[in-house]
Design a protein around this motif. Structure first.
Motif, mmCIF file in Angstrom:
data_model
loop_
_atom_site.group_PDB
_atom_site.id
_atom_site.type_symbol
_atom_site.label_atom_id
_atom_site.label_comp_id
_atom_site.label_asym_id
_atom_site.label_seq_id
_atom_site.Cartn_x
_atom_site.Cartn_y
_atom_site.Cartn_z
ATOM 1 N N ILE A 1 0.846 -1.204 0.000
ATOM 2 C CA ILE A 1 0.000 0.000 0.000
ATOM 3 C C ILE A 1 0.880 1.253 0.000
ATOM 4 O O ILE A 1 0.648 2.198 -0.749
ATOM 5 C CB ILE A 1 -0.927 0.014 1.254
ATOM 6 C CG1 ILE A 1 -1.917 -1.146 1.233
ATOM 7 C CG2 ILE A 1 -1.616 1.368 1.420
ATOM 8 C CD1 ILE A 1 -3.093 -0.978 0.313
ATOM 9 N N ASN B 1 3.174 1.639 -3.301
ATOM 10 C CA ASN B 1 2.432 1.971 -4.516
ATOM 11 C C ASN B 1 1.453 3.127 -4.328
ATOM 12 O O ASN B 1 0.594 3.349 -5.178
ATOM 13 C CB ASN B 1 1.691 0.734 -5.016
ATOM 14 C CG ASN B 1 2.648 -0.406 -5.326
ATOM 15 O OD1 ASN B 1 3.445 -0.303 -6.244
ATOM 16 N ND2 ASN B 1 2.617 -1.454 -4.518
ATOM 17 N N ARG C 1 -1.209 3.648 -2.366
ATOM 18 C CA ARG C 1 -2.610 3.238 -2.490
ATOM 19 C C ARG C 1 -3.487 3.768 -1.362
ATOM 20 O O ARG C 1 -4.619 3.321 -1.201
ATOM 21 C CB ARG C 1 -2.719 1.709 -2.515
ATOM 22 C CG ARG C 1 -1.980 1.048 -3.657
ATOM 23 C CD ARG C 1 -2.552 1.434 -5.002
ATOM 24 N NE ARG C 1 -1.918 0.682 -6.065
ATOM 25 C CZ ARG C 1 -1.954 1.015 -7.353
ATOM 26 N NH1 ARG C 1 -2.597 2.103 -7.727
ATOM 27 N NH2 ARG C 1 -1.363 0.269 -8.249
ATOM 28 N N ASP D 1 -11.096 1.685 -2.191
ATOM 29 C CA ASP D 1 -10.043 1.296 -3.143
ATOM 30 C C ASP D 1 -8.836 0.727 -2.393
ATOM 31 O O ASP D 1 -8.234 -0.252 -2.818
ATOM 32 C CB ASP D 1 -9.594 2.520 -3.963
ATOM 33 C CG ASP D 1 -10.710 3.079 -4.808
ATOM 34 O OD1 ASP D 1 -10.708 2.847 -6.023
ATOM 35 O OD2 ASP D 1 -11.611 3.736 -4.240
ATOM 36 N N SER D 2 -8.490 1.387 -1.279
ATOM 37 C CA SER D 2 -7.302 0.921 -0.547
ATOM 38 C C SER D 2 -7.525 -0.498 -0.016
ATOM 39 O O SER D 2 -6.590 -1.285 0.071
ATOM 40 C CB SER D 2 -6.932 1.888 0.581
ATOM 41 O OG SER D 2 -7.817 1.766 1.677
ATOM 42 N N TYR E 1 -9.351 -2.793 -1.526
ATOM 43 C CA TYR E 1 -9.142 -3.693 -2.673
ATOM 44 C C TYR E 1 -7.650 -3.984 -2.831
ATOM 45 O O TYR E 1 -7.232 -5.128 -2.977
ATOM 46 C CB TYR E 1 -9.711 -3.101 -3.967
ATOM 47 C CG TYR E 1 -9.081 -3.731 -5.194
ATOM 48 C CD1 TYR E 1 -9.368 -5.060 -5.543
ATOM 49 C CD2 TYR E 1 -8.137 -3.030 -5.963
ATOM 50 C CE1 TYR E 1 -8.746 -5.662 -6.637
ATOM 51 C CE2 TYR E 1 -7.522 -3.626 -7.054
ATOM 52 C CZ TYR E 1 -7.811 -4.943 -7.382
ATOM 53 O OH TYR E 1 -7.190 -5.544 -8.443
ATOM 54 N N TRP E 2 -6.838 -2.919 -2.814
ATOM 55 C CA TRP E 2 -5.402 -3.117 -3.005
ATOM 56 C C TRP E 2 -4.796 -3.940 -1.879
ATOM 57 O O TRP E 2 -3.942 -4.785 -2.113
ATOM 58 C CB TRP E 2 -4.688 -1.764 -3.135
ATOM 59 C CG TRP E 2 -5.000 -1.101 -4.440
ATOM 60 C CD1 TRP E 2 -5.775 0.000 -4.651
ATOM 61 C CD2 TRP E 2 -4.586 -1.536 -5.744
ATOM 62 N NE1 TRP E 2 -5.869 0.287 -5.981
ATOM 63 C CE2 TRP E 2 -5.143 -0.636 -6.688
ATOM 64 C CE3 TRP E 2 -3.801 -2.602 -6.217
ATOM 65 C CZ2 TRP E 2 -4.942 -0.772 -8.062
ATOM 66 C CZ3 TRP E 2 -3.593 -2.719 -7.582
ATOM 67 C CH2 TRP E 2 -4.159 -1.817 -8.494
ATOM 68 N N ARG F 1 -5.610 -7.479 -2.499
ATOM 69 C CA ARG F 1 -4.842 -8.012 -3.630
ATOM 70 C C ARG F 1 -3.397 -8.312 -3.229
ATOM 71 O O ARG F 1 -2.876 -9.395 -3.495
ATOM 72 C CB ARG F 1 -4.882 -6.994 -4.768
ATOM 73 C CG ARG F 1 -3.956 -7.365 -5.889
ATOM 74 C CD ARG F 1 -4.533 -7.027 -7.215
ATOM 75 N NE ARG F 1 -3.499 -7.108 -8.235
ATOM 76 C CZ ARG F 1 -3.482 -6.333 -9.309
ATOM 77 N NH1 ARG F 1 -4.438 -5.437 -9.476
ATOM 78 N NH2 ARG F 1 -2.537 -6.478 -10.212
ATOM 79 N N TYR F 2 -2.754 -7.330 -2.559
ATOM 80 C CA TYR F 2 -1.362 -7.560 -2.156
ATOM 81 C C TYR F 2 -1.268 -8.696 -1.134
ATOM 82 O O TYR F 2 -0.316 -9.469 -1.129
ATOM 83 C CB TYR F 2 -0.747 -6.282 -1.562
ATOM 84 C CG TYR F 2 -0.682 -5.107 -2.513
ATOM 85 C CD1 TYR F 2 -0.369 -5.283 -3.868
ATOM 86 C CD2 TYR F 2 -0.926 -3.809 -2.059
ATOM 87 C CE1 TYR F 2 -0.314 -4.190 -4.728
ATOM 88 C CE2 TYR F 2 -0.860 -2.717 -2.917
ATOM 89 C CZ TYR F 2 -0.561 -2.922 -4.255
ATOM 90 O OH TYR F 2 -0.496 -1.848 -5.101
ATOM 91 N N GLU G 1 -9.162 -6.210 -11.705
ATOM 92 C CA GLU G 1 -8.742 -4.846 -11.339
ATOM 93 C C GLU G 1 -9.567 -3.744 -12.028
ATOM 94 O O GLU G 1 -10.139 -2.876 -11.359
ATOM 95 C CB GLU G 1 -7.249 -4.643 -11.648
ATOM 96 C CG GLU G 1 -6.791 -3.217 -11.378
ATOM 97 C CD GLU G 1 -5.298 -3.004 -11.676
ATOM 98 O OE1 GLU G 1 -4.502 -3.953 -11.534
ATOM 99 O OE2 GLU G 1 -4.938 -1.870 -12.041
#
Ligand SMILES: NC(=O)C1=CN([C@@H]2O[C@H](COP(=O)(O)OP(=O)(O)OC[C@H]3O[C@@H](n4cnc5c(N)ncnc54)[C@H](OP(=O)(O)O)[C@@H]3O)[C@@H](O)[C@H]2O)C=CC1
Ligand SMILES: O=C(O)CCC(=O)C(=O)O
Ligand SMILES: [Mg+2]
Length: 737
Positions: free
Chosen positions: A639, A642, A644, A657-658, A660-661, A664-665, A694
């Protein structure tokens, strides 16, 4: 009822912005944890839940809720505790009343909050509400001392991506004003309870006529406890406030009052009320009886007062005329006309003073103009910290965020330590006389001559928490090798007693040369000098400075205290992981409701999650939790690397959104790790689906921003509506389930 199926981790349901964030983030945590065999449960400690659980007999069966806070309070005293604690509302009276009204409108037949209880019934209702008021959660859960610091990655990020900071100029008129005498600082007495003094003490008021009233009975003082008593003179407080208003006018600055009416729920609303009375002094003089008849209680603030007198044109005109003569007032919201004195919980010192300092000593006035401000902090015990910080920046200019070192904190907090545990032993003197503490053996421990209205308080800190705090300080110093300062004032009665514990303990451990003991003002200066040279410092403090400094330094260093690691090593072996060091950001809810953008940063939750999982791995030998924890740390790093984190503006990526990231990570790290093949196999398809999705997910999240969002309530929003608003991506929801 004993819960035999205790989940591995308990996540708290709270209020306002962090709770909105949880509506999106918690489903992700639960899904990921369960795939690795770790169970995550919840406990509802929101203000609404605490109100509901206090009045079962008023409610229908399906409306009732168990007292989750009491259950958590028991759990944190066991080695099994692993709690992720998000910030919750510590309600002022206006907030409490608003929450009750909202619940009533939703069909909960709760009793009204009795402003002036008369009957026994009303008094009993009031007592139940008063137990919910103010900081009623944290002191129950904090069965340990605190270790608050920025994770290395977070600090590095802040240095590389400096936040905005206002410039300080040497001729800034911003300053701190405090009482010259007769405050809590001046009147403090302190002693350490000996074996023959231990037992049940009581607090008495002795009138001029010799009559004794017991204010508090059965107050247990154990051997080794440091017990203090002090008072603030109401008369001198009033005179000081009147002077401060005049002085502000002369300086041509703004008047601002900074209090902690939430945590200091008995003393500080009274001090706040004195400020409201001082500000409106001529109005109170002329219309005192009318105001009383209208039910005005200055402690509830100017907002409540204005609502009550709205219909009286004469008083309204008098207030308006007076306002024109007064100095400018520091505003909470100049667009809406919300002043510093509107609600006692709007300006909370730990967050408000750093905000002024970060802005270069600026506040905002009624016209929305920036300007210098007179920061009124009546008591001197801790005001010197802000005074010296302001002096330092006036001399040296603002902090250079790109090179500044870090200030960590080790805070003495366990078992309602010090002032933050003083509510049951704080009293407004009923008349002129004496207030005294009488020990079990009959001795008088402390006594003060008081006048009617003086604010008298006693507080304690117990031996085991003190010893644990010193140990924790030694651990942190050993692990970091940093400068380490006990922020204790040898000239203050309470601190002098604490020093009697600290010095021998350091000497016994052979580490006395690694620590310094300094009064708050000197410690502030030295710490600022240290971080200016790029080095780190550990501030080892009592409970109030723990609170103040863990907003002050993070807000200067990181732009927010929301990104702090806040670990409470519970004294009986469990772990309490607080998320960040700040509050529940009411303004963020307003933005979400108006334009469906949530700027809340979940960095605190990300950090706490990693710590909680790693603790589960270490304390319970749960290897899968260790895998999840290490991957959560990688996701947190992702996060940051990148960029995020949420943006503040509508139309740009937000809290959702954060998440989601992060998912994902996290999934990618779990799929890639080689310690647990089963977990890797489980998460490989999830990671792929999140990557493949994405574009769709980000588009679905972006699509909802702009128009208002309906969450069906403020204090008690609808679970379904909240979930709908916070989880708008069908693609993401299908993957998370
Ligand atoms: N641990 C706890 O349970 C605590 C609870 N509280 C409670 O929180 C409420 C509000 O307190 P207040 O003193 O105003 O302090 P807050 O910390 O809630 O707010 C101050 C400001 O800090 C920023 N901020 C705080 N957290 C975040 C975050 N996660 N992401 C981004 N920005 C953040 C926001 O700035 P901006 O608006 O500029 O975005 C916010 O307006 C009160 O009811 C209080 O009792 C307070 C402290 C601790
Ligand atoms: O409990 C509260 O009201 C606030 C707690 C707080 O500000 C802190 O711990 O930093
Ligand atoms: Mg705080």
């Amino acid at each position: 009822m004993t819960d035999t199926s205790q989940p591995d981790i308990l996540y708290t349901i709270v209020d306002e912005a962090p709770e909105l964030a949880s509506a999106s983030f918690l489903p992700i945590i639960k899904r990921f944890a369960s795939a690795a065999g770790v169970s995550v449960g919840t406990k509802d400690i929101s203000l609404a839940a605490r109100i509901i659980s206090a009045f079962p007999e008023y409610l229908s069966e399906d409306q009732r809720q168990p007292d989750d806070l009491a259950e958590l309070g028991k759990l944190v005293k066991t080695p099994d505790a692993n709690v992720i604690k998000l910030p919750n509302i510590s309600a002022s009276v206006p907030q409490l009343v608003a929450a009750v009204e909202e619940l009533q409108a939703q069909g909960y037949a709760l009793p009204d909050y009795p402003e002036e209880p008369k009957t026994d019934d009303e008094k009993a209702i009031r007592a139940r509400y008063d137990a919910i008021k103010g900081s009623a959660v944290n002191p129950v859960l904090r069965e340990g001392n605190s270790d608050r610091r920025a994770a290395k990655a977070v600090k590095n990020f802040a240095q590389k991506n400096p936040h905005s900071m206002g410039d300080w100029s040497a001729d800034s008129k911003t300053k701190v004003s405090s009482m010259p005498d007769n405050d809590f600082y001046a009147n403090e007495k302190s002693a350490t309870i000996s074996a023959d003094q231990a037992g049940d003490a009581r607090i008495e008021f002795v009138g001029k006529d010799g009559n004794v009233t017991v204010l508090k009975d059965g107050w247990t003082l154990e051997e080794g406890t440091i017990a203090d008593a002090t008072f603030m003179s109401a008369r001198e407080l009033g005179a000081f406030l009147a002077d401060a208003i005049e002085d502000t006018k002369k300086d041509g600055t703004m008047f601002s009052l900074h209090m902690k009416a939430t945590m200091m729920k008995v003393s500080d609303p009274i001090i706040f009320g004195h400020a409201v009375k001082a500000w409106l002094a001529p109005v109170f003089e002329k219309y005192g009886d009318k105001l009383e008849a209208l039910g005005v209680n200055p402690n509830s603030g100017m907002g409540d007062l204005l609502e009550r007198v709205e219909g009286d044109a004469e008083i309204m005109a008098a207030i308006e005329a007076l306002t024109a003569e007064r100095p400018a007032m520091y505003m909470v919201d100049s667009d809406k006309g919300i002043t510093n004195l509107h609600v006692p919980s709007d300006v909370i010192i730990d967050a408000s003073m750093p905000a002024v300092i970060r802005a270069g000593g600026k506040g905002w006035d009624a016209d929305g103009k920036k300007g210098d401000t007179n920061c009124v902090i009546p008591d001197r015990c801790y005001a010197t910290v802000y005074d010296e910080t302001i002096n330092f920046f006036k001399e040296n200019g603002k902090l250079d965020v790109t090179t500044a070192g870090a200030v960590a904190n080790v805070g003495l907090m366990a078992q309602k330590a010090e002032e933050y545990g003083s509510h049951p032993t704080t009293f407004e003197a009923p008349a002129d006389g004496t207030i005294r503490i009488v020990l079990a053996n009959g001795d008088t421990l402390h006594e003060h001559q008081v006048e009617a209205g003086d604010i008298w308080r006693a507080c304690t800190v117990k031996k085991a928490p003190i010893e644990n705090w010193i140990e924790l300080a030694m651990d942190r110093q050993r692990l970091t090798g940093s400068e380490a300062i006990f922020w204790l004032d040898a000239n203050r009665a309470h601190d002098a007693e604490l020093i009697k514990y600290v010095k021998p303990a350091l000497e016994k451990a052979g580490v006395a040369d690694k620590f310094q003991i300094m009064a708050p003002r000197e410690a502030t200066r030295q710490t600022l000098e240290t971080i200016t040279t790029g080095k780190d410092s550990i501030a080892i403090t009592g409970n109030v400075l723990r609170d103040y400094l863990t907003d002050l330094f993070p807000i200067l260093e990181l732009g927010t205290s929301a990104k702090m690691l806040s670990i409470v090593k519970l004294m009986n072996g469990g772990g309490l992981f607080e998320t960040g060091a700040g509050g529940s950001a009411p303004k963020h809810v307003q933005q979400l409701v108006e334009e469906n953008h949530l700027r809340w940063d979940s960095m605190g939750e990300f950090c706490a999650l990693g710590e909680s999982l790693n603790f589960l791995a270490d304390a319970k030998g749960n290897a899968k939790a260790g895998v999840l924890g290490a991957a959560a740390e990688e996701a947190t790093q992702g996060i940051l690397d990148n960029n995020r984190s949420p943006s503040r503006k509508v139309g740009e990526p937000d809290n959702r959104d954060s998440h989601y990231w992060f998912a994902r990570y996290w999934a990618e790290a779990l799929a890639d790790q080689t310690d647990d093949a089963e977990i890797a196999a489980e998460f490989a398809p999830i990671a792929k689906a999140l990557a493949d999705g994405e574009d769709a997910i980000l588009a679905e999240l972006a699509a909802v921003q702009g128009p208002p969002a309906d969450i069906g309530g403020y204090y008690h929003p609808s679970v379904e509506k909240k979930a709908k608003v916070m989880r708008p991506s069908a693609t993401l929801n299908a993957i998370i389930g």
